[in-house]
Design a protein around this motif. Structure first.
Motif, PDB file in Angstrom:
ATOM      1  N   ARG A   1       0.891  -1.242  -0.019  1.00  0.00           N
ATOM      2  CA  ARG A   1       0.061   0.081  -0.054  1.00  0.00           C
ATOM      3  C   ARG A   1       0.766   1.330  -0.050  1.00  0.00           C
ATOM      4  N   ALA A   2       1.971   1.287   0.873  1.00  0.00           N
ATOM      5  CA  ALA A   2       2.760   2.472   0.809  1.00  0.00           C
ATOM      6  C   ALA A   2       3.403   2.641  -0.400  1.00  0.00           C
ATOM      7  N   ARG A   3       4.086   1.742  -1.115  1.00  0.00           N
ATOM      8  CA  ARG A   3       4.460   1.641  -2.420  1.00  0.00           C
ATOM      9  C   ARG A   3       3.482   2.017  -3.653  1.00  0.00           C
ATOM     10  N   ALA A   4       2.354   1.884  -3.470  1.00  0.00           N
ATOM     11  CA  ALA A   4       1.314   2.215  -4.391  1.00  0.00           C
ATOM     12  C   ALA A   4       1.202   3.874  -4.047  1.00  0.00           C
ATOM     13  N   GLU A   5       0.945   4.064  -2.770  1.00  0.00           N
ATOM     14  CA  GLU A   5       0.657   5.793  -2.363  1.00  0.00           C
ATOM     15  C   GLU A   5       1.979   6.522  -2.982  1.00  0.00           C
TER      16      GLU A   5
END
Length: 111
Positions: free
Chosen positions: A90-94
């Protein structure tokens, strides 16, 4: 018969002079406000803006410590991202979304 020295102006002239005085006062106040606004704009023009940079952290458990809605509204052109751990999916996508929106991401790690 009244004397010329005892002459008092008709009521409408007195009212007209008080309106003129009020308008002069309002005009003076508006001129002062305009000068203050012009001075502030000139000050903002002449002071160096520089690149505004804010920091974001990826915690040790991989979560991005940033509210995405706030990031898209207020994030500057350049974001410093400090990695305290490996970012989760999720952090990578954000982070990809922030980069895709035109912001520059500067990644750094503590070690």
């Amino acid at each position: 018969m009244p004397s010329r020295a005892d002459f008092s102006p008709p009521r409408s002239e007195t009212t007209l002079s008080s309106i003129e005085g009020s308008l002069r006062l309002i005009g003076g106040v508006l001129h002062a406000v305009g000068l203050v606004c012009a001075a502030l704009l000139l000050w903002r023009l002449l002071t160096p803006a520089g690149a505004r940079r804010d920091g974001v952290q990826v915690s040790a458990d991989g979560h991005l410590e940033l509210a995405m809605a706030a990031a898209f509204r207020t994030a500057p052109d350049t974001l410093d991202v400090v990695l305290r751990g490996a970012p989760d999916a999720r952090a990578r996508a954000e982070l990809r979304a922030l980069r895709g929106s035109g912001r520059v991401l500067r990644l750094s790690a503590e070690s």
